[in-house]
Design a protein around this motif. Structure first.
Motif, PDB file in Angstrom:
ATOM      1  N   GLU A  59     -24.678  13.941   8.929  1.00 34.15           N
ATOM      2  CA  GLU A  59     -24.389  13.117   9.919  1.00 34.15           C
ATOM      3  C   GLU A  59     -24.601  11.804   9.629  1.00 34.15           C
ATOM      4  OE1 GLU A  59     -22.308  13.711  12.641  1.00 34.15           O
ATOM      5  OE2 GLU A  59     -22.308  15.829  11.853  1.00 34.15           O
ATOM      6  N   SER A  60     -25.638  11.550   9.056  1.00 33.45           N
ATOM      7  CA  SER A  60     -26.082  10.261   8.773  1.00 33.45           C
ATOM      8  C   SER A  60     -25.009   9.746   7.579  1.00 33.45           C
ATOM      9  CB  SER A  60     -27.391   9.909   7.782  1.00 33.45           C
ATOM     10  OG  SER A  60     -27.687  10.804   7.002  1.00 33.45           O
ATOM     11  N   MET A  61     -24.643  10.538   6.819  1.00 35.27           N
ATOM     12  CA  MET A  61     -23.675  10.291   5.703  1.00 35.27           C
ATOM     13  C   MET A  61     -22.360   9.859   6.317  1.00 35.27           C
ATOM     14  SD  MET A  61     -21.830  12.289   2.502  1.00 35.27           S
ATOM     15  CE  MET A  61     -23.705  12.337   1.497  1.00 35.27           C
ATOM     16  N   LEU A  62     -22.010  10.441   7.292  1.00 35.39           N
ATOM     17  CA  LEU A  62     -20.510  10.660   7.978  1.00 35.39           C
ATOM     18  C   LEU A  62     -20.557   9.309   8.640  1.00 35.39           C
ATOM     19  CD1 LEU A  62     -17.906  11.799   8.939  1.00 35.39           C
ATOM     20  CD2 LEU A  62     -19.126  12.603  11.062  1.00 35.39           C
ATOM     21  N   GLU A  63     -21.885   8.614   9.123  1.00 37.84           N
ATOM     22  CA  GLU A  63     -21.836   7.291   9.667  1.00 37.84           C
ATOM     23  C   GLU A  63     -21.756   6.138   8.467  1.00 37.84           C
ATOM     24  OE1 GLU A  63     -21.722   6.430  12.887  1.00 37.84           O
ATOM     25  OE2 GLU A  63     -21.375   8.365  13.248  1.00 37.84           O
ATOM     26  N   GLU A  64     -22.278   6.577   7.427  1.00 38.30           N
ATOM     27  CA  GLU A  64     -22.021   5.455   6.333  1.00 38.30           C
ATOM     28  C   GLU A  64     -20.517   5.434   5.952  1.00 38.30           C
ATOM     29  OE1 GLU A  64     -24.794   6.948   3.208  1.00 38.30           O
ATOM     30  OE2 GLU A  64     -26.555   7.018   4.562  1.00 38.30           O
ATOM     31  N   LEU A  65     -20.043   6.595   6.198  1.00 30.70           N
ATOM     32  CA  LEU A  65     -18.481   6.539   5.575  1.00 30.70           C
ATOM     33  C   LEU A  65     -17.939   5.700   6.562  1.00 30.70           C
ATOM     34  CD1 LEU A  65     -18.024  10.426   4.676  1.00 30.70           C
ATOM     35  CD2 LEU A  65     -18.513   8.375   3.151  1.00 30.70           C
ATOM     36  N   LYS A  66     -18.194   5.294   7.645  1.00 36.98           N
ATOM     37  CA  LYS A  66     -17.410   4.387   8.569  1.00 36.98           C
ATOM     38  C   LYS A  66     -17.568   3.017   8.378  1.00 36.98           C
ATOM     39  CE  LYS A  66     -17.613   7.909  12.257  1.00 36.98           C
ATOM     40  NZ  LYS A  66     -18.122   8.082  13.498  1.00 36.98           N
ATOM     41  N   CYS A  67     -18.317   2.739   7.137  1.00 34.60           N
ATOM     42  CA  CYS A  67     -18.468   1.243   6.790  1.00 34.60           C
ATOM     43  C   CYS A  67     -17.031   0.850   6.159  1.00 34.60           C
ATOM     44  CB  CYS A  67     -19.544   1.038   5.482  1.00 34.60           C
ATOM     45  SG  CYS A  67     -19.533  -0.626   4.740  1.00 34.60           S
ATOM     46  N   PRO A  96     -11.611   1.407   5.193  1.00 32.94           N
ATOM     47  CA  PRO A  96     -11.202   0.066   5.636  1.00 32.94           C
ATOM     48  C   PRO A  96     -10.648   0.033   7.119  1.00 32.94           C
ATOM     49  CG  PRO A  96      -9.730   0.509   3.882  1.00 32.94           C
ATOM     50  CD  PRO A  96     -10.955   1.437   3.834  1.00 32.94           C
ATOM     51  N   ILE A  97     -10.303   1.251   7.602  1.00 43.47           N
ATOM     52  CA  ILE A  97      -9.720   1.201   8.769  1.00 43.47           C
ATOM     53  C   ILE A  97     -10.699   0.803   9.830  1.00 43.47           C
ATOM     54  CG2 ILE A  97     -10.386   3.788   9.511  1.00 43.47           C
ATOM     55  CD1 ILE A  97      -7.823   3.988  10.846  1.00 43.47           C
ATOM     56  N   PHE A  98     -12.172   0.910   9.525  1.00 41.88           N
ATOM     57  CA  PHE A  98     -13.035   0.461  10.691  1.00 41.88           C
ATOM     58  C   PHE A  98     -13.323  -0.855  10.500  1.00 41.88           C
ATOM     59  CE2 PHE A  98     -13.765   5.044   9.667  1.00 41.88           C
ATOM     60  CZ  PHE A  98     -13.592   5.504  11.108  1.00 41.88           C
ATOM     61  N   GLY A  99     -12.606  -1.742   9.568  1.00 41.58           N
ATOM     62  CA  GLY A  99     -12.928  -3.233   9.485  1.00 41.58           C
ATOM     63  C   GLY A  99     -12.147  -4.126  10.208  1.00 41.58           C
ATOM     64  N   ASP A 100     -12.439  -5.250  10.210  1.00 38.39           N
ATOM     65  CA  ASP A 100     -11.572  -6.425  10.764  1.00 38.39           C
ATOM     66  C   ASP A 100     -10.455  -6.619   9.900  1.00 38.39           C
ATOM     67  OD1 ASP A 100     -10.709  -8.688  11.685  1.00 38.39           O
ATOM     68  OD2 ASP A 100     -12.284 -10.095  11.265  1.00 38.39           O
ATOM     69  N   LEU A 103       0.955  -1.263   0.056  1.00 43.27           N
ATOM     70  CA  LEU A 103       0.208  -0.029   0.131  1.00 43.27           C
ATOM     71  C   LEU A 103       0.746   1.418   0.018  1.00 43.27           C
ATOM     72  CD1 LEU A 103      -2.427  -1.135   2.811  1.00 43.27           C
ATOM     73  CD2 LEU A 103      -2.769  -1.559   0.327  1.00 43.27           C
ATOM     74  N   ILE A 104       0.723   2.403  -0.888  1.00 42.83           N
ATOM     75  CA  ILE A 104       1.344   3.426  -1.132  1.00 42.83           C
ATOM     76  C   ILE A 104       0.317   4.519  -0.706  1.00 42.83           C
ATOM     77  CG2 ILE A 104       2.673   4.673  -2.529  1.00 42.83           C
ATOM     78  CD1 ILE A 104       3.337   2.528  -4.410  1.00 42.83           C
ATOM     79  N   SER A 105       0.868   5.102   0.492  1.00 46.01           N
ATOM     80  CA  SER A 105      -0.173   6.233   0.769  1.00 46.01           C
ATOM     81  C   SER A 105      -1.684   5.970   0.837  1.00 46.01           C
ATOM     82  CB  SER A 105       0.235   7.646  -0.061  1.00 46.01           C
ATOM     83  OG  SER A 105       1.516   7.910   0.212  1.00 46.01           O
ATOM     84  N   PRO A 106      -2.068   4.775   1.546  1.00 43.98           N
ATOM     85  CA  PRO A 106      -3.584   4.456   1.304  1.00 43.98           C
ATOM     86  C   PRO A 106      -4.358   5.186   2.186  1.00 43.98           C
ATOM     87  CG  PRO A 106      -2.287   2.999   2.807  1.00 43.98           C
ATOM     88  CD  PRO A 106      -1.210   3.852   2.473  1.00 43.98           C
ATOM     89  N   TRP A 107      -5.664   5.322   1.227  1.00 40.49           N
ATOM     90  CA  TRP A 107      -6.310   6.500   1.756  1.00 40.49           C
ATOM     91  C   TRP A 107      -7.488   5.629   2.578  1.00 40.49           C
ATOM     92  CZ3 TRP A 107     -10.659   9.387  -1.400  1.00 40.49           C
ATOM     93  CH2 TRP A 107     -11.419  10.407  -0.569  1.00 40.49           C
ATOM     94  N   VAL A 108      -7.120   5.293   3.610  1.00 41.18           N
ATOM     95  CA  VAL A 108      -7.881   4.288   4.486  1.00 41.18           C
ATOM     96  C   VAL A 108      -9.204   4.513   5.330  1.00 41.18           C
ATOM     97  CG1 VAL A 108      -6.207   2.666   4.641  1.00 41.18           C
ATOM     98  CG2 VAL A 108      -6.225   4.277   6.406  1.00 41.18           C
ATOM     99  N   ASP A 109      -9.302   6.070   5.671  1.00 41.02           N
ATOM    100  CA  ASP A 109     -10.283   6.616   6.160  1.00 41.02           C
ATOM    101  C   ASP A 109     -10.873   7.765   5.689  1.00 41.02           C
ATOM    102  OD1 ASP A 109     -11.912   7.653   8.229  1.00 41.02           O
ATOM    103  OD2 ASP A 109     -10.439   7.815   9.873  1.00 41.02           O
ATOM    104  N   SER A 110     -11.973   7.563   5.099  1.00 38.79           N
ATOM    105  CA  SER A 110     -12.796   8.645   4.300  1.00 38.79           C
ATOM    106  C   SER A 110     -13.350   9.829   4.980  1.00 38.79           C
ATOM    107  CB  SER A 110     -13.748   8.046   3.209  1.00 38.79           C
ATOM    108  OG  SER A 110     -13.270   6.977   2.447  1.00 38.79           O
ATOM    109  N   THR A 111     -13.341   9.452   6.466  1.00 41.07           N
ATOM    110  CA  THR A 111     -13.743  10.470   7.166  1.00 41.07           C
ATOM    111  C   THR A 111     -12.883  11.682   7.614  1.00 41.07           C
ATOM    112  OG1 THR A 111     -13.103   9.655   9.223  1.00 41.07           O
ATOM    113  CG2 THR A 111     -15.337   9.078   8.323  1.00 41.07           C
ATOM    114  N   CYS A 112     -11.376  11.337   7.251  1.00 34.83           N
ATOM    115  CA  CYS A 112     -10.406  12.327   7.256  1.00 34.83           C
ATOM    116  C   CYS A 112     -10.152  13.081   8.389  1.00 34.83           C
ATOM    117  CB  CYS A 112     -10.409  13.396   6.106  1.00 34.83           C
ATOM    118  SG  CYS A 112     -10.833  12.692   4.407  1.00 34.83           S
TER     119      CYS A 112
END
Length: 436
Positions: free
Chosen positions: A342-350, A355-359, A295-304
């Motif tokens: 705020e609901s969109m922000l929660e959806e971004l945590k899928c 992927p930082i929010f995953g297993d 992974l090169i500079s991976p964008w793993v958290d879209s909530t930034c």
């Protein structure tokens, strides 16, 4: 009734006219001249940064900061013509042309999305709305295939120049006389390859010369061919179109005869997130995982949310943007035209979005390369820490390399020593996996 759209002021060309081209030249020239004057008047921002690096870094920052009207209010999001914006982005995309033979060779093939490619994901229970969206896309593809109108996904094959050198005859092998080198079938039963997903905030990067150079360097250093799918781009095609295309592409390449244990999965920026998300899906579908992950500079958290999104501004070429901005990259790739909430922000945590929010357990050996100065720094470090924690049984689960004073996806600047060291390390990591 025809929908009315808000008027937008766009800094770059909106057509291919001479006037439009002059508009782009003026845009780039103004930033270039200012950078050169500042460089010679005040000196480099960092001692290791040459003038060429300054110019390209600042042009990128200017493009990302000013090419779209980032002061547009959130309230008018639904009144923006994102189809028109898609045309505008495509028109002003990164340059695309074949590689010079001294660097490498590239070709394309098409993956036909027939009924066999339309696997039902069954991920709704695990991933909620994201799983539902994936199944919807698969159903749409199945209908097209049944109508005899299957869509296609193009895929790059890149061969680094060093791979065309024949040590026995001390001459170069020409892929034109050996076309199998750029064909999507294994050159031998156990050929090892790299599948790399390009970055570009899911909006640009397709077929860009910048990425072709990255693939060519990686190919030469690792001694392997590189495959890179041209997945659909936002904002014309929002989440999860890009992920769906990457899943289809990976499974197709495997069906061509390449074994998962002979594949290294890689990606830069958004492509790094796609690589991790693909692994999550493969695990849920009980399919074999690839041999390794780079992974090169991976964008793993879209909530930034990392502090470095603020502290590293001015050092990276990425601009710090507000989620109130309808043209924020996250909003454009996830749900262009939908007002932020705020609901969109929660959806971004899928995990299939961030992927930082995953297993992150049961991952293959992983190498992460990043720049010290990138806005994503804190998010990437947090991701690496989570991988290490969830794979504690494997002491070498993740290796992270931080390159001094480098910005996001610094390997684009392949003339810099740091980029060449990163390519060499990429090759070392790949060889270590397969020689294990």
């Amino acid at each position: 009734m025809e929908k009315s759209f808000v008027p937008l002021t766009l800094r770059l060309r909106t057509d291919n006219s001479v006037l439009g081209r002059l508009k782009n030249i003026a845009f780039v020239s103004s930033g270039t001249i200012a950078t050169i004057i500042k460089y010679y008047w005040h000196g480099p921002d960092e001692k290791t940064w040459c003038l060429r690096f300054h110019v390209l870094k600042n042009i990128l920052h200017q493009y990302l900061s000013e090419s779209l009207p980032h002061t547009t209010p959130n309230e008018v999001s639904a009144q923006i013509d994102f189809s028109y914006i898609s045309d505008y982005i495509e028109l002003n995309n990164l340059p695309s042309r074949p590689l010079a033979p001294s660097v490498g060779w590239n070709s394309e093939f098409n993956i036909v999305v027939d009924e066999n490619a339309c696997t039902k994901y069954n991920l709704e229970e695990k991933y909620g709305l994201s799983g539902t969206k994936l199944d919807r896309l698969s159903s749409e593809d199945r209908v097209l295939a049944q109508q005899g109108k299957p869509r296609t996904i193009s895929c790059q094959i890149v061969l680094g120049a060093q791979l065309t050198r024949c040590d026995k005859c001390l001459s170069n092998v020409n892929p034109h006389s050996s076309p199998e080198l750029l064909m999507p079938q294994p050159l031998e039963p156990n050929e090892r390859i790299i599948i790399h997903f390009h970055g570009g905030a899911y909006c640009v990067g397709e077929r860009s010369l910048t990425h072709l150079y990255i693939y060519a360097h990686i190919s030469s250093r690792a001694g392997l061919r590189v495959f890179s799918p041209n997945y659909r781009l936002a904002p014309r095609h929002c989440f999860p179109s890009h992920l769906h295309d990457c899943v289809i592409s990976y499974l197709h390449i495997v069906s061509c005869g390449f074994k998962p244990e002979n594949i290294i999965l890689a990606g830069d920026s958004a492509g790094g997130a796609l690589a991790v998300e693909l692994l999550m899906i493969l695990k849920e579908m009980s399919l074999l995982k690839p041999a390794g992950l780079v992974l090169i500079s991976p964008w793993v958290d879209s909530t930034c949310v990392g502090k470095s999104w603020t502290t590293n501004q001015g050092f990276d070429y990425l601009p710090g943007l507000s989620f109130e901005d309808p043209f924020h990259p996250t909003r454009m790739f996830y749900a262009a035209g939908t007002p932020f909430s705020e609901s969109m922000l929660e959806e971004l945590k899928c995990p299939l979005v961030s992927p930082i929010f995953g297993d992150l357990g049961d991952m293959p050996p992983m190498l992460i390369q990043m720049g010290e100065y990138e806005l994503l720094s804190d998010d990437i470090h947090a991701f690496a820490a989570k991988v290490k924690q969830q794979n504690s049984h494997s002491p070498n689960a993740v290796e992270i390399e931080v390159y001094d004073k480098m910005p996001h996806v610094f390997v684009m600047f392949d003339f810099m020593d740091e980029a060449q060291r990163a390519f060499a390390s990429f090759g070392r990591f790949v060889r270590a996996i397969f020689d294990h």
